[in-house]
Write a protein that holds these residues in place. Sequence first.
Motif, PDB file in Angstrom:
ATOM      1  N   THR A  97      62.292  41.282  39.708  1.00  0.00           N
ATOM      2  CA  THR A  97      63.032  41.268  38.529  1.00  0.00           C
ATOM      3  C   THR A  97      62.566  41.796  37.521  1.00  0.00           C
ATOM      4  N   MET A  98      63.468  42.340  36.517  1.00  0.00           N
ATOM      5  CA  MET A  98      62.914  43.019  35.161  1.00  0.00           C
ATOM      6  C   MET A  98      61.944  42.017  34.492  1.00  0.00           C
ATOM      7  N   THR A  99      62.116  40.993  34.436  1.00  0.00           N
ATOM      8  CA  THR A  99      61.251  39.931  33.891  1.00  0.00           C
ATOM      9  C   THR A  99      59.746  40.271  34.461  1.00  0.00           C
ATOM     10  N   GLU A 100      60.013  39.929  35.758  1.00  0.00           N
ATOM     11  CA  GLU A 100      58.710  40.306  36.595  1.00  0.00           C
ATOM     12  C   GLU A 100      57.930  41.549  36.278  1.00  0.00           C
ATOM     13  N   ARG A 101      58.705  42.585  36.229  1.00  0.00           N
ATOM     14  CA  ARG A 101      58.137  43.865  36.174  1.00  0.00           C
ATOM     15  C   ARG A 101      57.422  43.896  34.825  1.00  0.00           C
ATOM     16  N   ARG A 102      57.792  43.520  33.963  1.00  0.00           N
ATOM     17  CA  ARG A 102      57.439  43.531  32.437  1.00  0.00           C
ATOM     18  C   ARG A 102      56.193  42.760  32.447  1.00  0.00           C
ATOM     19  N   ARG A 103      56.232  41.600  33.106  1.00  0.00           N
ATOM     20  CA  ARG A 103      55.045  40.740  33.171  1.00  0.00           C
ATOM     21  C   ARG A 103      53.918  41.689  33.925  1.00  0.00           C
ATOM     22  N   VAL A 104      54.100  42.232  35.178  1.00  0.00           N
ATOM     23  CA  VAL A 104      53.282  42.722  35.634  1.00  0.00           C
ATOM     24  C   VAL A 104      52.629  44.101  35.022  1.00  0.00           C
ATOM     25  N   TRP A 105      53.450  44.677  34.211  1.00  0.00           N
ATOM     26  CA  TRP A 105      53.129  46.008  33.668  1.00  0.00           C
ATOM     27  C   TRP A 105      51.822  45.631  32.465  1.00  0.00           C
ATOM     28  N   ARG A 106      52.425  44.250  31.740  1.00  0.00           N
ATOM     29  CA  ARG A 106      51.495  43.915  30.675  1.00  0.00           C
ATOM     30  C   ARG A 106      50.214  43.363  31.022  1.00  0.00           C
ATOM     31  N   MET A 107      50.309  42.424  32.080  1.00  0.00           N
ATOM     32  CA  MET A 107      49.031  41.694  32.745  1.00  0.00           C
ATOM     33  C   MET A 107      48.310  42.800  33.178  1.00  0.00           C
ATOM     34  N   VAL A 108      48.673  43.657  33.968  1.00  0.00           N
ATOM     35  CA  VAL A 108      47.761  44.627  34.406  1.00  0.00           C
ATOM     36  C   VAL A 108      46.940  45.536  33.371  1.00  0.00           C
ATOM     37  N   GLY A 109      47.482  45.613  32.259  1.00  0.00           N
ATOM     38  CA  GLY A 109      47.131  46.365  31.023  1.00  0.00           C
ATOM     39  C   GLY A 109      45.914  45.451  30.465  1.00  0.00           C
ATOM     40  N   MET A 135      44.857  42.015  41.067  1.00  0.00           N
ATOM     41  CA  MET A 135      45.505  42.655  42.596  1.00  0.00           C
ATOM     42  C   MET A 135      47.083  42.833  42.236  1.00  0.00           C
ATOM     43  N   VAL A 136      47.451  43.919  42.591  1.00  0.00           N
ATOM     44  CA  VAL A 136      48.802  44.407  42.490  1.00  0.00           C
ATOM     45  C   VAL A 136      49.103  44.790  43.801  1.00  0.00           C
ATOM     46  N   VAL A 137      50.284  44.403  44.474  1.00  0.00           N
ATOM     47  CA  VAL A 137      50.922  44.947  45.713  1.00  0.00           C
ATOM     48  C   VAL A 137      52.124  45.521  45.379  1.00  0.00           C
ATOM     49  N   GLY A 138      52.311  46.727  45.914  1.00  0.00           N
ATOM     50  CA  GLY A 138      53.370  47.257  45.233  1.00  0.00           C
ATOM     51  C   GLY A 138      53.822  48.549  45.991  1.00  0.00           C
ATOM     52  N   ALA A 139      54.977  49.193  45.738  1.00  0.00           N
ATOM     53  CA  ALA A 139      55.505  50.389  46.187  1.00  0.00           C
ATOM     54  C   ALA A 139      54.720  51.658  45.335  1.00  0.00           C
ATOM     55  N   ARG A 140      55.294  52.712  45.836  1.00  0.00           N
ATOM     56  CA  ARG A 140      54.198  54.034  45.327  1.00  0.00           C
ATOM     57  C   ARG A 140      54.347  53.921  43.765  1.00  0.00           C
ATOM     58  N   SER A 141      55.160  53.728  43.037  1.00  0.00           N
ATOM     59  CA  SER A 141      55.123  53.841  41.501  1.00  0.00           C
ATOM     60  C   SER A 141      54.282  52.831  40.717  1.00  0.00           C
ATOM     61  N   ALA A 142      53.594  51.851  41.545  1.00  0.00           N
ATOM     62  CA  ALA A 142      52.677  50.913  40.937  1.00  0.00           C
ATOM     63  C   ALA A 142      51.172  51.637  40.703  1.00  0.00           C
ATOM     64  N   LEU A 143      51.382  52.903  41.149  1.00  0.00           N
ATOM     65  CA  LEU A 143      50.123  53.839  40.911  1.00  0.00           C
ATOM     66  C   LEU A 143      50.122  54.375  39.415  1.00  0.00           C
ATOM     67  N   PHE A 144      51.270  54.218  38.864  1.00  0.00           N
ATOM     68  CA  PHE A 144      51.557  54.528  37.334  1.00  0.00           C
ATOM     69  C   PHE A 144      51.516  53.238  36.584  1.00  0.00           C
ATOM     70  N   LEU A 145      50.702  52.187  36.830  1.00  0.00           N
ATOM     71  CA  LEU A 145      50.808  51.134  36.015  1.00  0.00           C
ATOM     72  C   LEU A 145      49.521  51.243  35.345  1.00  0.00           C
ATOM     73  N   PRO A 146      49.288  50.656  33.985  1.00  0.00           N
ATOM     74  CA  PRO A 146      48.101  50.802  33.151  1.00  0.00           C
ATOM     75  C   PRO A 146      46.902  49.842  33.534  1.00  0.00           C
ATOM     76  N   PHE A 147      46.404  50.062  34.743  1.00  0.00           N
ATOM     77  CA  PHE A 147      45.224  49.321  35.036  1.00  0.00           C
ATOM     78  C   PHE A 147      44.210  49.467  34.018  1.00  0.00           C
ATOM     79  N   ARG A 148      43.348  48.115  33.597  1.00  0.00           N
ATOM     80  CA  ARG A 148      42.415  48.106  32.716  1.00  0.00           C
ATOM     81  C   ARG A 148      41.199  48.578  33.455  1.00  0.00           C
ATOM     82  N   ASP A 149      40.793  48.159  34.614  1.00  0.00           N
ATOM     83  CA  ASP A 149      39.611  48.803  35.322  1.00  0.00           C
ATOM     84  C   ASP A 149      39.970  48.757  36.934  1.00  0.00           C
ATOM     85  N   LEU A 150      40.531  49.897  37.527  1.00  0.00           N
ATOM     86  CA  LEU A 150      41.171  49.713  38.817  1.00  0.00           C
ATOM     87  C   LEU A 150      39.804  50.257  39.634  1.00  0.00           C
ATOM     88  N   GLY A 151      39.439  49.436  40.675  1.00  0.00           N
ATOM     89  CA  GLY A 151      37.974  49.565  41.165  1.00  0.00           C
ATOM     90  C   GLY A 151      38.697  50.254  42.853  1.00  0.00           C
TER      91      GLY A 151
END
Length: 727
Positions: free
Chosen positions: A277-289, A295-311
């Motif tokens: 859902t839109m609400t969930e996407r917004r939450r993921v985007w913010r929390m990742v940042g 941990m994120v499980v996702g489709a290819r566009s998850a690569l463009f999320l603003p990870f703080r420290d992607l290991g």
Amino acid sequence: MHFDQGELVAVLTTQPLDRTLDYKAPEGGCFLGAFVEVPLGPRKVLGVVWGAGRGDFDRSKIRSVIRVLDVAPMREEMRLFLQRAADYTLTPMPAMLRLATRAPGLGDPLSMRKIYRLGSGMPDRMTDARARVLEVLRDYGGLAFTLKELAEMAGVTSSVVKGLVKQGTVREEDSPRDLPYPHLDPDRPGKALTPDQTAAADTLRAALRSGTYGTTLLKGVTGSGKTEVYLEAVAEALRMGRQALVLLPEIALTAEFLTRVEERFGARPAEWHSGATMTERRRVWRMVGQGDAQMVVGARSALFLPFRDLGLIVVDEEHDTSYKQDDGVHYNARDMAVLRAAICGARVILASATPSLESWANAEAGKYDRLDLTSRFGAAVLPDMKTIDMRAEKMQPGTWISPSLRQAVQARIEKGEQSLLFINRRGYAPVTLCRACGEQIACDHCDARMVEHRFLKRLMCHQCGETKPMPEACPACGVEGKLAPVGPGIERLAEEAEATFPDTRIAMLSSDLFGSARALKAKIEEIAEGDADIVIGTQLVAKGHNFPNLTLVGVIDSDLGLHGSDLRAAERTFQLMRQVAGRAGRADKPGTALLQTFQPEHPVIRAILSGDEEGFWRAEAAGRQAAGVPPYGRMAGIVLSGPEVGPVFDVGNVLARNDAPLRQIGAQVFGPAPAPIARIRGRHRVRLLVKAPKGAPIQDAIARWIAPLRLKGDIRLTVDIDPQSFY
Ligand code: ADP
Ligand code: ZN
């Protein structure tokens, strides 16, 4: 870097402009990378502070940034990643920024808001509208929605939801806008690994601890425990306080995976895909940042999320073609994962039973590490693979299940085991032919035949999605009652199976037969629990689902992929057939795969049977090397399209004549020629192919080659670097 109020800053916006725009920093100033809202003409648009202002614009006309959004500024490495990805794919920066900001309401301040979830009891009076609301809530089990979202998804007015709140059937709650994700505990005990698995997990853990970039190809037969092994690498990343991203090729696979993550780490990770859902996407985007999603499980566009420290980035089923995005920004998530990891010092794990030739070659060349898991976990053994020579089978016209395959299925039914019949074609029949005049019904807008979908009672174009009712009379000659289906699709095969095996339970699995990813998932679970004797499936079933009681796979047309002009035709057939066959015999019962083919001696079919994968890759690699094609040479596809074919060809010819920038790097251009699908959605398509030696700076040359072009009218040009499908 900080800019004080009034200082000039360059802002990259999501608007299709070819440059950054200058603005004055707002009151309180702003940091480099800040997400901002800026005025553009009469509108307010989203942007990112990209650097100091260029100062090449009349200062008195420069406006101020309206406000700085309450989200973490874009990190330096993210800006670098977007820039490099743009250079690689020849994509304008605004389009890259749009990919990186695909979450709604980014700028909204953090506050409380009302959310709605399933309450208890039934309403006094049930209406259709009310039933739809409850259905949506049940469908998404436990998730909460905003009023607008819930009303929209159920197709009702918000007063219907409010009515249900009064009754207690729907609960209204106050919730802070975005909650952090529950903590994942890497130190919960995992499954006891086999010695092979342990060795692989140890190697991956050590690689992570190095804290530097590197890519590992994790190759292992289906069911060998690749997932178990890479979850240990995820655990190590979490222990180091770094984030992990797992990419899956198919939303329908997420559910099973989430359950496994929960078992291993005690909570569910963040999910990012088009089904969220839109609400969930917004939450993921913010929390990742903020670092509040480990941990994120996702489709290819998850690569463009603003990870703080992607290991760590895991690309599961790395060979899967759905990692390549073929509209908008043309990128391959597998390659972009490697790029992103190299920038932020992360590890990449590419997992597959049948790797892409690209990854195989990179491992051979020593660019990637390679780990192999050679046996299936527990008692499960690889299926026995055989061909059925269709030249020797007695077939009734209009049927596709050979007597040999029929016998094998019958034997499974008697033993209470499941069979899978695989056909890689959706719909009822790929062609509808008029027996009076020979006309084949085609799409009005595309150069493609319409596919009959009996389930929907319509003809459908698989290019543009246009549908129309099945006509009574031939649209060309007008004769009635002469239209006949030609060739099989999954629906027609199901019909044949029903007639051949009466009193058996037959389930169809095809992406278009289910209204939602959720419905599809439910069906898959039912089948896994034994709710079908025969499963009839398209490509969808090849992707990692577990059916423990399935012991036979019958491939209806193994030759289907062998004839394409696509340079990857052999590779794809090999991967698909081995993946499909891997569905058989996952648990304690051995499996068999039977491949119906008219050319059992074809080298690809022989390679599939013999299981000599290394031999197949080596032969395939030698062929590509000789032809100078990927991964031993570079390619790019240029597609020009427009409403009239003439002007489109003219532009193509202009490009072909002015190929100096390409010749300078030793590249050749082929075409213009009509694209294999010469018309889509009413637009004529003309293609040029660029072929360059490995290591040649193809992007730079193409950029210089197309730069002088002025496209007139409605002509569009797209560049696809490393094209995967040639259409
Ligand atoms: P792959 O990803 O290679 O297809 P999976 O990791 O999904 O393989 O493993 C296949 C099945 O075997 C899964 O049901 C998994 O839980 C099980 N399995 C694999 N390794 C182990 C292990 N060491 N202990 C228990 N179960 C395992
Ligand atoms: Zn069409």
